[in-house]
Design a protein around this motif. Structure first.
Motif, PDB file in Angstrom:
ATOM      1  N   GLN A 116       0.797  -1.225   0.000  1.00  0.00           N
ATOM      2  CA  GLN A 116       0.000   0.000   0.000  1.00  0.00           C
ATOM      3  C   GLN A 116       0.829   1.275   0.000  1.00  0.00           C
ATOM      4  O   GLN A 116       0.343   2.322  -0.418  1.00  0.00           O
ATOM      5  N   ALA A 117       2.077   1.210   0.464  1.00  0.00           N
ATOM      6  CA  ALA A 117       2.833   2.444   0.669  1.00  0.00           C
ATOM      7  C   ALA A 117       4.308   2.270   0.298  1.00  0.00           C
ATOM      8  O   ALA A 117       4.877   1.193   0.464  1.00  0.00           O
ATOM      9  N   ILE A 118       4.898   3.356  -0.191  1.00  0.00           N
ATOM     10  CA  ILE A 118       6.327   3.403  -0.473  1.00  0.00           C
ATOM     11  C   ILE A 118       7.087   3.399   0.850  1.00  0.00           C
ATOM     12  O   ILE A 118       6.670   4.025   1.823  1.00  0.00           O
ATOM     13  N   ASN A 119       8.226   2.702   0.900  1.00  0.00           N
ATOM     14  CA  ASN A 119       9.006   2.739   2.136  1.00  0.00           C
ATOM     15  C   ASN A 119       9.878   3.992   2.183  1.00  0.00           C
ATOM     16  O   ASN A 119      10.048   4.695   1.182  1.00  0.00           O
ATOM     17  N   GLN A 120      10.419   4.264   3.350  1.00  0.00           N
ATOM     18  CA  GLN A 120      11.149   5.508   3.589  1.00  0.00           C
ATOM     19  C   GLN A 120      12.371   5.644   2.682  1.00  0.00           C
ATOM     20  O   GLN A 120      12.682   6.732   2.198  1.00  0.00           O
ATOM     21  N   THR A 121      13.070   4.555   2.453  1.00  0.00           N
ATOM     22  CA  THR A 121      14.263   4.607   1.603  1.00  0.00           C
ATOM     23  C   THR A 121      13.899   4.967   0.164  1.00  0.00           C
ATOM     24  O   THR A 121      14.569   5.777  -0.468  1.00  0.00           O
ATOM     25  N   GLU A 122      12.832   4.374  -0.344  1.00  0.00           N
ATOM     26  CA  GLU A 122      12.404   4.654  -1.721  1.00  0.00           C
ATOM     27  C   GLU A 122      11.962   6.094  -1.900  1.00  0.00           C
ATOM     28  O   GLU A 122      12.019   6.638  -3.015  1.00  0.00           O
ATOM     29  N   ARG A 123      11.536   6.742  -0.817  1.00  0.00           N
ATOM     30  CA  ARG A 123      11.086   8.135  -0.918  1.00  0.00           C
ATOM     31  C   ARG A 123      12.217   9.089  -1.291  1.00  0.00           C
ATOM     32  O   ARG A 123      11.963  10.214  -1.726  1.00  0.00           O
ATOM     33  N   THR A 153      14.208 -10.045   3.598  1.00  0.00           N
ATOM     34  CA  THR A 153      14.700  -9.560   4.891  1.00  0.00           C
ATOM     35  C   THR A 153      14.556  -8.044   5.027  1.00  0.00           C
ATOM     36  O   THR A 153      14.573  -7.518   6.144  1.00  0.00           O
ATOM     37  N   TRP A 154      14.429  -7.352   3.894  1.00  0.00           N
ATOM     38  CA  TRP A 154      14.095  -5.921   3.947  1.00  0.00           C
ATOM     39  C   TRP A 154      12.697  -5.745   4.532  1.00  0.00           C
ATOM     40  O   TRP A 154      12.488  -5.022   5.504  1.00  0.00           O
ATOM     41  N   VAL A 155      11.728  -6.429   3.931  1.00  0.00           N
ATOM     42  CA  VAL A 155      10.338  -6.295   4.358  1.00  0.00           C
ATOM     43  C   VAL A 155      10.126  -6.880   5.744  1.00  0.00           C
ATOM     44  O   VAL A 155       9.399  -6.315   6.566  1.00  0.00           O
ATOM     45  N   GLU A 156      10.785  -8.007   6.012  1.00  0.00           N
ATOM     46  CA  GLU A 156      10.593  -8.712   7.284  1.00  0.00           C
ATOM     47  C   GLU A 156      11.672  -8.363   8.316  1.00  0.00           C
ATOM     48  O   GLU A 156      11.938  -9.148   9.231  1.00  0.00           O
ATOM     49  N   ALA A 157      12.256  -7.186   8.188  1.00  0.00           N
ATOM     50  CA  ALA A 157      13.325  -6.785   9.104  1.00  0.00           C
ATOM     51  C   ALA A 157      12.928  -6.917  10.576  1.00  0.00           C
ATOM     52  O   ALA A 157      13.702  -7.442  11.385  1.00  0.00           O
ATOM     53  N   PRO A 158      11.727  -6.474  10.986  1.00  0.00           N
ATOM     54  CA  PRO A 158      11.370  -6.627  12.410  1.00  0.00           C
ATOM     55  C   PRO A 158      11.382  -8.092  12.863  1.00  0.00           C
ATOM     56  O   PRO A 158      11.809  -8.393  13.978  1.00  0.00           O
ATOM     57  N   ARG A 159      10.935  -8.979  11.993  1.00  0.00           N
ATOM     58  CA  ARG A 159      10.916 -10.405  12.338  1.00  0.00           C
ATOM     59  C   ARG A 159      12.331 -10.954  12.458  1.00  0.00           C
ATOM     60  O   ARG A 159      12.650 -11.714  13.381  1.00  0.00           O
ATOM     61  N   PRO A 175      24.409 -12.374  17.655  1.00  0.00           N
ATOM     62  CA  PRO A 175      24.899 -11.118  17.061  1.00  0.00           C
ATOM     63  C   PRO A 175      24.746 -11.205  15.540  1.00  0.00           C
ATOM     64  O   PRO A 175      25.030 -12.250  14.941  1.00  0.00           O
ATOM     65  N   ALA A 176      24.285 -10.123  14.944  1.00  0.00           N
ATOM     66  CA  ALA A 176      23.995 -10.165  13.506  1.00  0.00           C
ATOM     67  C   ALA A 176      24.526  -8.936  12.790  1.00  0.00           C
ATOM     68  O   ALA A 176      24.649  -7.852  13.379  1.00  0.00           O
ATOM     69  N   ASN A 177      24.823  -9.127  11.526  1.00  0.00           N
ATOM     70  CA  ASN A 177      25.177  -8.013  10.647  1.00  0.00           C
ATOM     71  C   ASN A 177      24.172  -7.985   9.506  1.00  0.00           C
ATOM     72  O   ASN A 177      23.890  -9.016   8.887  1.00  0.00           O
ATOM     73  N   TYR A 178      23.641  -6.793   9.230  1.00  0.00           N
ATOM     74  CA  TYR A 178      22.587  -6.627   8.229  1.00  0.00           C
ATOM     75  C   TYR A 178      23.094  -5.773   7.068  1.00  0.00           C
ATOM     76  O   TYR A 178      24.119  -5.094   7.173  1.00  0.00           O
ATOM     77  N   PHE A 179      22.330  -5.802   5.980  1.00  0.00           N
ATOM     78  CA  PHE A 179      22.716  -5.095   4.756  1.00  0.00           C
ATOM     79  C   PHE A 179      22.086  -3.704   4.654  1.00  0.00           C
ATOM     80  O   PHE A 179      22.634  -2.817   4.032  1.00  0.00           O
ATOM     81  N   PHE A 180      20.913  -3.538   5.302  1.00  0.00           N
ATOM     82  CA  PHE A 180      20.133  -2.315   5.115  1.00  0.00           C
ATOM     83  C   PHE A 180      20.074  -1.465   6.384  1.00  0.00           C
ATOM     84  O   PHE A 180      19.885  -1.982   7.487  1.00  0.00           O
ATOM     85  N   ARG A 181      20.181  -0.159   6.198  1.00  0.00           N
ATOM     86  CA  ARG A 181      20.221   0.806   7.297  1.00  0.00           C
ATOM     87  C   ARG A 181      19.053   0.646   8.272  1.00  0.00           C
ATOM     88  O   ARG A 181      19.231   0.736   9.489  1.00  0.00           O
ATOM     89  N   HIS A 182      17.839   0.443   7.759  1.00  0.00           N
ATOM     90  CA  HIS A 182      16.685   0.440   8.647  1.00  0.00           C
ATOM     91  C   HIS A 182      16.703  -0.739   9.618  1.00  0.00           C
ATOM     92  O   HIS A 182      15.997  -0.724  10.620  1.00  0.00           O
ATOM     93  N   SER A 183      17.536  -1.739   9.335  1.00  0.00           N
ATOM     94  CA  SER A 183      17.660  -2.848  10.280  1.00  0.00           C
ATOM     95  C   SER A 183      18.307  -2.384  11.577  1.00  0.00           C
ATOM     96  O   SER A 183      17.899  -2.786  12.676  1.00  0.00           O
ATOM     97  N   ALA A 184      19.326  -1.538  11.475  1.00  0.00           N
ATOM     98  CA  ALA A 184      19.962  -0.995  12.679  1.00  0.00           C
ATOM     99  C   ALA A 184      19.009  -0.063  13.415  1.00  0.00           C
ATOM    100  O   ALA A 184      18.933  -0.069  14.651  1.00  0.00           O
TER     101      ALA A 184
END
Length: 328
Positions: free
Chosen positions: A40-47, A230-236, A247-256
């Motif tokens: 339904q909505a554009i994500n913050q990064t795409e904006r 994993t972008w869409v399901e980052a909270p999960r 301990p994890a390392n992620y690819f996308f800023r919004h994960s941090a």
């Protein structure tokens, strides 16, 4: 004719042609976005794309009409592609490798600008980075060959003595099949003197199974290789890492930002902002075949101190010094 009526008629003659001209010159851009997962909505990064377009004078609703469709959830992709093609836009912009491949298969004539595709040459989307050919170009997330090694090293700094780090991959992502070939993984594992078991997930539910598998293998940490899932399901994903104390390392800023321990990857917002430049050129007559595929120029290392404390980790000063952002 009364004076008031005459003035109104004259004004209408002056204004109407100008309004008609503005409508005729309004261009149409189709945007196949990942969105926020709701469809339904554009994500913050795409904006960030909109900020870029405004810098070039393109305003949605004024001289540009942006038609949105979403590639997520995955079962929406075929219908979204068909909808956008049917609109006959002047150009298309798309995020992610799967959606880009689907869009390219659907049209050989409408110009396409992609964002966040790791290896467009290896995927057969373009002939080369310098001379893409065809109706498609864009901005890649292609990274140096040792990029995965750098992400693993970040985790090893956070977890001294780590000897087994899992890689969370999506076998449905053609980029993962391409870049994580067995030979490459074996070479990387030997170079780093550690085991790199793979855990797989193609759906949200399979993420639970993947993390349970990683825990069962007694891994010391986990790398989210980076995928639309994993972008869409980052909270999960972040919640699962916390559940299994990994301990994890992620690819996308919004994960941090959402509580992930660490991020190292290209600045995707910057790629969307730069993509606006190619949209501008194409709307002014440039051909995608003549526009070289651009590579990332900004990479981000982000550390979440709150999560580090929750995991009982001591943050190395050398890592903090290198970090672009530290979240307290």
């Amino acid at each position: 004719m009364k004076r008031r009526e005459f003035i109104a008629s004259a004004a209408a003659l002056l204004v109407s042609p100008r309004r008609s001209w503005a409508q005729e010159t309004r261009r149409r851009l189709g945007f196949l976005a990942v969105g926020d997962g709701s469809g339904q909505a554009i994500n913050q990064t795409e904006r960030a794309l909109f900020d870029g377009l405004q810098n070039y004078g393109w305003i949605d609703g004024r001289n540009l009409i942006i038609e949105y469709r979403f590639s997520q959830p995955p079962d929406r992709l075929p219908a979204s592609v068909a909808d956008l093609i049917a609109l006959s836009p002047d150009a298309l912009i798309v995020a992610g490798p799967q959606a880009t491949a689907a869009l390219k298969s659907a049209t050989a004539t409408i110009p396409i600008v992609f964002v966040a595709v790791g290896d467009p040459v290896g995927l057969g989307l373009v002939q080369s980075l310098s001379r893409p050919g065809g109706n498609i170009t864009g901005l890649t997330t292609v990274v140096p060959e040792d990029f995965l090694g750098k992400r693993i090293e970040i985790l090893r700094e956070l977890v001294p003595g780590a000897s087994k780090i899992a890689l969370l991959v999506n076998p449905g992502n053609p980029m993962h099949r391409l870049t994580l070939a067995e030979e490459y993984l074996s070479r990387t594992a030997r170079k780093l003197s550690m085991a790199l078991p793979i855990v797989e997930a193609t759906t949200a539910e399979e993420l639970d199974v993947a993390f349970a598998s990683a825990a069962a293998q007694h891994v010391d940490a986990i790398v989210d290789v980076g995928d639309v899932l994993t972008w869409v399901e980052a909270p999960r994903v972040i919640a699962l890492a916390a559940k299994y104390h990994l301990p994890a390392n992620y690819f996308f800023r919004h994960s941090a930002k959402g509580g992930g321990l660490s991020v190292y990857g290209p600045d995707i917002s910057d790629l969307f902002r730069r993509a606006a430049g190619y949209v501008d050129k194409i709307l002014k007559g440039a051909k995608p075949a003549d526009l070289p595929v651009q590579q990332p120029t900004k990479f981000e290392l982000i550390i979440n101190m709150k999560t580090a404390k929750a995991l009982g980790l001591t943050m190395p000063p050398s890592l903090l010094v290198r970090a672009d952002e530290v979240i307290e």
